[in-house]
Design a protein around this motif. Structure first.
Motif, PDB file in Angstrom:
ATOM      1  N   GLY A   1      23.739 -10.269   6.859  1.00  0.00           N
ATOM      2  CA  GLY A   1      24.102  -9.808   7.941  1.00  0.00           C
ATOM      3  C   GLY A   1      25.800 -10.161   8.686  1.00  0.00           C
ATOM      4  O   GLY A   1      26.177 -11.575   7.828  1.00  0.00           O
ATOM      5  N   ALA A   2      26.002 -10.145   9.933  1.00  0.00           N
ATOM      6  CA  ALA A   2      27.321 -10.506  10.404  1.00  0.00           C
ATOM      7  C   ALA A   2      26.986 -11.929  10.569  1.00  0.00           C
ATOM      8  O   ALA A   2      27.981 -12.680  10.434  1.00  0.00           O
ATOM      9  CB  ALA A   2      27.591  -9.960  11.846  1.00  0.00           C
ATOM     10  N   GLY A   3      26.086 -11.965  11.392  1.00  0.00           N
ATOM     11  CA  GLY A   3      25.744 -13.700  11.687  1.00  0.00           C
ATOM     12  C   GLY A   3      25.812 -14.589  10.388  1.00  0.00           C
ATOM     13  O   GLY A   3      26.339 -15.466  10.098  1.00  0.00           O
ATOM     14  N   GLN A   4      24.794 -14.369   9.175  1.00  0.00           N
ATOM     15  CA  GLN A   4      25.494 -14.715   7.881  1.00  0.00           C
ATOM     16  C   GLN A   4      27.147 -15.024   7.385  1.00  0.00           C
ATOM     17  O   GLN A   4      27.547 -16.178   6.878  1.00  0.00           O
ATOM     18  CB  GLN A   4      24.386 -14.403   6.656  1.00  0.00           C
ATOM     19  CG  GLN A   4      22.889 -14.402   6.871  1.00  0.00           C
ATOM     20  CD  GLN A   4      22.402 -14.139   6.049  1.00  0.00           C
ATOM     21  OE1 GLN A   4      22.806 -12.061   5.415  1.00  0.00           O
ATOM     22  NE2 GLN A   4      21.385 -14.411   5.431  1.00  0.00           N
ATOM     23  N   VAL A   5      27.947 -14.099   7.419  1.00  0.00           N
ATOM     24  CA  VAL A   5      28.661 -14.013   7.057  1.00  0.00           C
ATOM     25  C   VAL A   5      29.996 -14.655   7.841  1.00  0.00           C
ATOM     26  O   VAL A   5      30.510 -15.953   7.495  1.00  0.00           O
ATOM     27  CB  VAL A   5      29.667 -12.730   6.936  1.00  0.00           C
ATOM     28  CG1 VAL A   5      31.272 -12.931   6.648  1.00  0.00           C
ATOM     29  CG2 VAL A   5      28.728 -11.690   6.161  1.00  0.00           C
ATOM     30  N   ALA A   6      29.351 -15.073   9.530  1.00  0.00           N
ATOM     31  CA  ALA A   6      30.135 -15.887  10.371  1.00  0.00           C
ATOM     32  C   ALA A   6      29.822 -16.816  10.038  1.00  0.00           C
ATOM     33  O   ALA A   6      31.345 -17.545   9.842  1.00  0.00           O
ATOM     34  CB  ALA A   6      30.172 -15.326  12.095  1.00  0.00           C
ATOM     35  N   VAL A   7      29.051 -18.105   9.553  1.00  0.00           N
ATOM     36  CA  VAL A   7      28.332 -18.530   9.195  1.00  0.00           C
ATOM     37  C   VAL A   7      29.141 -19.532   8.216  1.00  0.00           C
ATOM     38  O   VAL A   7      29.736 -20.481   7.578  1.00  0.00           O
ATOM     39  CB  VAL A   7      26.809 -19.371   9.373  1.00  0.00           C
ATOM     40  CG1 VAL A   7      26.911 -20.308   8.607  1.00  0.00           C
ATOM     41  CG2 VAL A   7      26.402 -19.244  10.319  1.00  0.00           C
TER      42      VAL A   7
ATOM     43  N   GLY B   1      37.222 -16.230  10.976  1.00  0.00           N
ATOM     44  CA  GLY B   1      35.878 -15.516  10.479  1.00  0.00           C
ATOM     45  C   GLY B   1      35.621 -13.927  10.712  1.00  0.00           C
ATOM     46  O   GLY B   1      34.832 -13.815   9.821  1.00  0.00           O
ATOM     47  N   ALA B   2      36.593 -13.811  11.792  1.00  0.00           N
ATOM     48  CA  ALA B   2      36.256 -12.123  11.196  1.00  0.00           C
ATOM     49  C   ALA B   2      37.358 -11.679   9.944  1.00  0.00           C
ATOM     50  O   ALA B   2      36.662 -10.394   9.459  1.00  0.00           O
ATOM     51  CB  ALA B   2      37.164 -11.412  12.291  1.00  0.00           C
TER      52      ALA B   2
END
Length: 328
Positions: free
Chosen positions: A101-107, A86-87
């Protein structure tokens, strides 16, 4: 008296000319897929040779013998690997400069990786990324760059590790594969050269920008390239450690890692979703003399369940939530 129509002598050459493009397309298709078909044939032969020798009741016994601590440790390592993958999209976020956002990208990355493992890169890596990122406002060129950077990151560390394994020479393919002994070290050095060329371009050895199918692409800066390399190597090492753990550490870790790397490229070349059968065939061919086949297959089945299937359940749920939000 009626006259017979004279045959058109131009018809035969015209028909032959029409058939030439078809023949060229046919030869091109066989040329592009010759390696894939060859790998599929080798995998089929390996599976046929090994499946009949497997004692499936002993495979089930080996699966039941896993302790909860072993399975929990393997699951924890699988989570680390999925987070590392995910990174890769987080690097893409910095590379493209979008404002998600970083959270959106992670999901999104987590969902795409789970589907990529089980359904193949075309579905999980491409189709899901374009659908999910485009709904959040990213343009097609930016999505293409994110996906391309993720793919390059994944295979960059792979080339370094594969080169080390092949140059090390600890893995000897079976004689029936017909691979000359001197080919593997040469292939390992070639893998290092490809990885070094990418790092050199990122360090400024060539032009900073180039155009690919109308999309202008810039080489990442060298600090990002080093981050790509570190993340990729760490991810592949963790994946190898999971299999090593599930095999009860009965085979040396470098050997397990090397066989996993070879099975990964075989799975990529055959385009089999999840590398189904390819992973097992390569491991059975290269390690069946070091560990009983039923224990080896049990470890690989446990690995598939933990690393492939378990993450797919939350990925389906997350994807359904994302679809529902998009409709609202």
């Amino acid at each position: 008296m009626p006259t017979l129509a004279k045959p058109d002598r131009r018809a035969a050459p015209a028909a032959r000319d029409a058939q030439r493009p078809r023949k060229r397309r046919t030869w091109r298709w066989w040329g592009r897929h010759a390696l894939t078909l060859g790998f599929l044939a080798v995998v089929a032969v390996l599976l046929i040779e090994q499946v009949g020798k497997i004692e499936w009741d002993r495979v089930l016994q080996s699966l039941r013998a896993y302790s909860p601590w072993t399975l929990a440790a393997a699951a924890g390592l699988a989570i680390v690997s999925h987070l590392l993958f995910g990174a890769f999209d987080q690097l893409g976020r910095r590379y493209v400069g979008h404002r998600l956002g970083a959270g959106q990208v992670a999901v999104i990355a987590g969902v795409c990786y789970a589907f990529t493992l089980n359904l193949g890169a075309l579905v999980g890596g491409v189709a899901f990324r374009y659908r999910l990122y485009s709904r959040l406002g990213l343009s097609a060129p930016d999505i293409t760059k994110i996906y391309a950077l993720s793919v390059v990151t994944n295979w960059l560390g792979y080339l370094i590790l594969l080169g080390a394994v092949l140059v090390w020479g600890g893995i000897q393919p079976p004689r029936q594969w017909g691979v000359p002994a001197g080919v593997l070290p040469v292939a390992g050095i070639a893998a290092w050269i490809v990885a070094a060329a990418y790092l050199a371009m990122c360090a400024g050895a060539g032009r900073r920008r180039f155009t690919l199918r109308g999309v202008e692409i810039a080489w990442p800066r060298w600090p990002m390239a080093l981050a790509q390399l570190a993340m990729s190597i760490a991810n592949w090492l963790v994946m190898g450690l999971i299999i090593h753990l599930l095999l009860g550490s009965r085979v040396d870790y470098p050997m397990v890692l090397g066989v996993m790397l070879i099975s990964a490229v075989a799975g990529a070349l055959t385009h089999v979703p999840a590398g189904l059968g390819v992973l097992e065939a390569v491991f059975l061919a290269l390690l069946s003399g070091r560990i009983p086949a039923h224990e080896l297959l049990a470890g690989l089945l446990a690995y598939r369940a933990i690393y492939y299937l378990c993450p797919l359940v939350p990925a389906v749920v997350l994807y359904a939530v994302l679809e529902a939000r998009a409709r609202r």
